[in-house]
Design a protein around this motif. Structure first.
Motif, short mmCIF file in Angstrom:
data_model
loop_
_atom_site.label_atom_id
_atom_site.label_comp_id
_atom_site.label_asym_id
_atom_site.label_seq_id
_atom_site.Cartn_x
_atom_site.Cartn_y
_atom_site.Cartn_z
N SER A 1 0.79 -1.70 -0.39
CA SER A 1 0.21 0.11 0.12
C SER A 1 1.14 1.26 0.29
N ALA A 2 2.06 0.97 0.38
CA ALA A 2 2.98 2.34 0.30
C ALA A 2 3.44 2.62 -1.32
N ILE A 3 3.49 1.41 -1.75
CA ILE A 3 3.15 2.55 -3.33
C ILE A 3 2.34 3.10 -3.81
N ASP A 4 2.40 3.98 -4.23
CA ASP A 4 1.67 5.12 -5.07
C ASP A 4 1.79 4.56 -6.34
N THR A 5 2.37 4.76 -7.64
CA THR A 5 2.56 4.50 -8.50
C THR A 5 3.48 4.32 -9.29
N ILE A 6 3.02 2.94 -10.39
CA ILE A 6 4.53 2.17 -10.50
C ILE A 6 5.12 2.78 -11.84
N GLU A 7 5.93 3.24 -12.36
CA GLU A 7 5.87 3.91 -14.10
C GLU A 7 7.44 3.12 -14.47
N VAL A 8 7.17 2.87 -16.07
CA VAL A 8 8.00 2.24 -16.77
C VAL A 8 8.85 3.44 -16.84
N ALA A 9 10.21 3.14 -16.76
CA ALA A 9 11.17 3.89 -17.28
C ALA A 9 11.98 4.01 -18.52
N ASP A 10 12.61 3.08 -18.76
CA ASP A 10 13.08 2.21 -20.05
C ASP A 10 12.50 0.58 -20.20
N GLU A 11 12.59 -0.56 -20.87
CA GLU A 11 12.33 -1.98 -21.36
C GLU A 11 12.86 -2.24 -19.50
N PHE A 12 14.19 -2.01 -19.46
CA PHE A 12 14.49 -2.97 -17.82
C PHE A 12 14.60 -1.47 -16.34
N THR A 13 14.24 -0.81 -16.24
CA THR A 13 13.48 -0.06 -15.68
C THR A 13 12.69 0.43 -14.78
N VAL A 14 12.29 0.27 -14.05
CA VAL A 14 10.99 0.82 -12.90
C VAL A 14 11.45 1.27 -11.67
N VAL A 15 10.15 2.40 -11.87
CA VAL A 15 10.20 3.41 -10.58
C VAL A 15 8.91 2.95 -10.16
N LEU A 16 8.89 2.89 -8.59
CA LEU A 16 8.10 2.71 -7.40
C LEU A 16 8.30 4.13 -6.65
N LYS A 17 7.20 4.42 -6.99
CA LYS A 17 6.48 6.42 -6.23
C LYS A 17 5.83 5.86 -5.56
N LEU A 18 6.11 6.35 -3.94
CA LEU A 18 5.64 5.28 -2.98
C LEU A 18 4.90 6.98 -2.09
N LYS A 19 4.11 6.43 -1.18
CA LYS A 19 3.12 7.76 -0.67
C LYS A 19 3.28 8.23 0.24
N ALA A 20 4.26 7.60 0.89
CA ALA A 20 4.97 8.47 1.74
C ALA A 20 6.50 7.05 1.97
N PRO A 21 8.13 7.61 2.96
CA PRO A 21 9.19 6.98 2.81
C PRO A 21 8.48 5.01 3.37
N SER A 22 9.52 4.27 3.27
CA SER A 22 9.33 3.02 3.37
C SER A 22 10.57 1.85 3.52
N VAL A 23 10.98 1.72 4.91
CA VAL A 23 12.17 1.51 4.06
C VAL A 23 12.28 -0.58 4.30
N SER A 24 10.72 -0.66 4.64
CA SER A 24 10.24 -1.61 4.58
C SER A 24 10.19 -2.35 3.41
N LEU A 25 9.88 -1.35 2.43
CA LEU A 25 9.12 -1.61 0.82
C LEU A 25 10.14 -2.95 0.34
N LEU A 26 11.54 -2.48 0.37
CA LEU A 26 12.32 -3.40 -0.23
C LEU A 26 12.04 -5.16 0.02
N THR A 27 11.96 -5.88 2.11
CA THR A 27 12.28 -6.44 2.08
C THR A 27 9.95 -7.24 2.26
N GLN A 28 9.36 -6.54 2.28
CA GLN A 28 8.25 -6.98 1.48
C GLN A 28 8.22 -7.61 0.14
#
Length: 502
Positions: A125-152
C-alpha cells in the motif's frame, strides 16, 4: 507451579505416502496444503515455500537475512526516500516463453493492488504509482517513505507473473498453475494431495538446481511426516517437532538443519468481526486475564522440549527489537481472576479455533487446563488449516491461533497482522496511533531511532492486547543423510538452489 502433562494423540499414523522414488525427484513433506498458488491471493506459509521455487521475486534475502538481488539487479533510493528505482535482469523469461521486463513488473504490482481477493494490496500500500522508465528499469513512487518495502518484495509481493498468462485464463485456473519466472513450473497440483513442479530449463540460474522435479506432499501430522522420512518415502520434512529432534540426532541415516528466525505463534482475538465474543472483544481486562493465566515456559518445556523461546512479543527475547519493559509474565491465577472481576465477570467462555497439528492441539489442551483455574473456559475447535484461514478471513471465530514464520524487518513482523485493514488482521483490530507508529518506523532508516519507535509499538500492543503471543519458534528440518547443500534461512522458507543428492 502446577505440573501439566499432555499426551499427544497417536491415532493418525495410518496412511503412508505412496510415491515412486526417483533420483531426480525431491520429495518434501509439508505441514499443510499450499492453497492458492497465485502470489496475489496465497495466504499460507506452505504456499510461500512452494512459490519460492515457482515465482522469482524482485529481491531475496541471504542466509543472514540481508537483502540480495534477484529479478532486480540493483536499486537506488531518492534522497527523500519516496522513490526507489529498480534495475531489472535482462536474461529472464517466464515459463510461457514471454520476456520479463519492466512492463511485467508494473502489471504484476498493479494486479496485486487491484485484484479482487488480493492479499498483497495492504502489503504494498506504500506504493502510489509504478512507472516504466525503460524496458528494464521501473520506478516505484511511494505515498510516504518506507524502508521496509524492499523487504516486503522478498516475499509474495515481489513475485512477478507473466501478464500474458494471467490475462489468458480465469483467476481460479491461474491459482492452480501460475506462470512465473522461477526455476520450476507447475506440473501437477491436486489440492490436499500433492504439488509437483518441474525444472524450467530456460531459467537464468537453471544450473543451480539439481532436481528435475520436486514433489510437495501435505502431511499435517508431524509424526507421520517423520515416519515417511524414516521409511524413505520423503527426502526432506519441514516443521519437525522439537521433541522429535533428539531421536533424529541419534539416527545416522538422517540429518537436521535448524534456523533462527523472528517467528511467533499467537492467539488473535476477534474484536470487530461478525463472530466476535462481546465479553472478550469489549473488555481488554478479559484478554489480560487470559494472558496472566497461562504458563508459557511450561508449554515450551512440555510440548517443545524447551527448544523454543517462551515469548510474549512478535520478536524473540534475544532480538534487538524486543522491548524489555514487558518481559514474559509469570503465571498468576489470582491476578487473572482479579482482571475478570475488573471486567465485571466471574467467568468467561471462549471458543478457540486452531489447526489440527498435534503440537498446536497440545498447546491448546495445556492452556485449557491452566485457564480453567482462573475462571476461563476454553473450547477447542480443531479445524483443517485452509478452512481455518477461510473462517478467519470471514470473521467467523472468537479467537484463533495464528503463526508467522517471521520477517527480517521489524515493521513486517507486526504490521502485517495488526495494522488497520491488513490482510492478516482477521480480528479487525485498528488503532490509528499504532498505524502512525508503523508509518514512522517505515520512514526511518536509523536503527537506533527505529528501536525506540518499536518500543512504543510493543507498549501499545500490550495496552490494547488484540492478541496474545505464546512463543517464538525455531525452524527445524530433517532430511536423509544423502541430501547436501541445504541451508536454513531466517524467514523459514526452503530454497533449493545448491541442494543436491550425494
Amino acid at each position: 507451579m502446577t505440573n501439566y502433562k499432555t499426551a499427544l494423540s497417536a491415532g493418525v499414523l495410518a496412511l503412508m505416502v505412496s510415491t515412486t522414488a526417483f533420483g531426480s525427484d525431491l520429495r518434501i513433506g509439508m505441514r499443510d496444503d499450499p492453497g492458492s498458488l497465485d502470489p496475489a491471493t496465497n495466504a499460507t506459509f506452505v504456499g510461500r515455500v512452494s512459490l519460492q521455487s515457482i515465482c522469482d521475486k524482485l529481491v531475496d534475502i541471504d542466509a543472514q537475512g540481508n537483502l540480495v538481488p534477484m529479478l532486480a539487479t540493483e536499486w537506488a533510493w531518492s534522497a527523500d526516500g519516496t522513490e526507489v528505482t529498480l534495475t531489472l535482469r535482462q536474461d529472464v523469461v517466464f515459463h510461457d516463453g514471454t520476456p520479463f521486463n519492466a512492463e511485467a513488473v508494473k502489471y504484476t504490482l498493479e494486479r496485486f493492488k487491484t485484484l479482487e481477493g488480493s492479499r498483497r494490496a495492504s502489503e504494498i500500500s506504500a506504493i502510489d504509482t509504478i512507472e516504466v522508465a525503460d524496458e528494464f528499469t521501473v520506478v516505484l513512487k511511494l505515498k510516504a517513505p518506507s524502508v521496509s518495502l524492499l523487504t516486503q518484495l522478498t516475499d509474495r509481493a515481489g513475485m512477478i507473473v507473466s501478464p500474458t498468462a494471467a490475462q489468458a485464463v480465469s483467476a481460479e485456473d491461474f491459482a492452480n498453475a501460475p506462470v512465473c519466472a522461477g526455476p520450476y513450473s507447475v506440473a501437477e497440483y491436486l489440492p490436499q494431495e500433492r504439488l509437483v513442479i518441474k525444472k524450467f530449463a530456460d531459467h537464468w540460474r537453471a544450473d543451480d538446481y539439481a532436481f528435475d522435479t520436486v514433489t510437495y506432499l501435505p502431511i499435517t501430522d508431524t509424526n507421520v511426516r517423520l515416519l515417511n522420512l524414516r521409511s524413505g518415502d520423503l527426502d526432506l520434512a519441514e516443521n519437525i517437532a522439537p521433541n522429535d529432534l533428539p531421536s533424529i540426532e541419534s539416527d545416522s541415516s538422517l540429518q537436521i538443519a535448524v534456523g533462527d528466525q523472528p517467528a511467533y505463534e499467537m492467539i488473535l482475538f476477534n474484536l470487530n468481526g461478525e463472530g466476535a465474543n462481546p465479553t472478550v472483544a469489549e473488555n481488554v481486562a478479559v484478554r489480560e486475564a487470559f494472558n496472566l493465566a497461562i504458563d508459557r515456559e511450561a508449554i515450551n518445556q512440555v510440548v517443545f522440549g524447551g527448544r523454543y523461546a517462551a515469548g510474549n512479543q512478535p520478536f524473540p527475547p534475544t532480538s534487538p527489537w524486543y522491548n524489555s519493559d514487558f518481559p514474559v509474565p509469570a503465571r498468576d491465577v489470582e491476578a487473572a481472576r482479579a482482571k475478570l472481576a475488573e471486567a465485571g465477570v466471574e467467568s468467561v467462555e471462549i471458543d478457540l479455533m486452531i489447526s489440527t497439528s498435534p503440537e498446536r492441539l497440545a498447546v491448546a489442551e495445556m492452556m485449557q487446563a491452566m485457564l480453567s483455574e482462573a475462571g476461563i473456559t476454553l473450547n477447542i475447535e480443531p479445524t483443517e488449516f485452509v478452512s481455518m484461514r477461510d473462517r478467519a478471513t470471514a470473521g467467523q471465530f472468537e479467537a484463533y491461533v495464528i503463526g508467522s514464520s517471521g520477517r527480517v524487518d521489524p515493521d513486517l513482523n507486526v504490521s502485517l497482522v495488526l495494522a488497520c485493514g491488513a490482510a492478516n488482521n482477521a480480528g479487525k483490530y485498528c488503532n490509528e496511533d499504532l498505524d502512525a507508529l508503523f508509518a514512522e518506523g517505515r520512514a526511518n532508516s536509523d536503527d537506533a531511532a527505529r528501536k525506540e519507535i518499536y518500543r512504543k509499538v510493543i507498549a501499545t500492543i500490550m495496552a490494547d492486547m488484540p492478541g496474545i503471543y505464546l512463543y517464538n519458534q525455531r525452524a527445524a528440518y530433517a532430511m536423509t543423510a544423502d541430501i547436501a547443500g541445504f541451508t536454513a534461512y531466517p524467514d523459514g522458507i526452503i530454497r533449493l538452489d545448491g541442494v543436491s543428492r550425494d
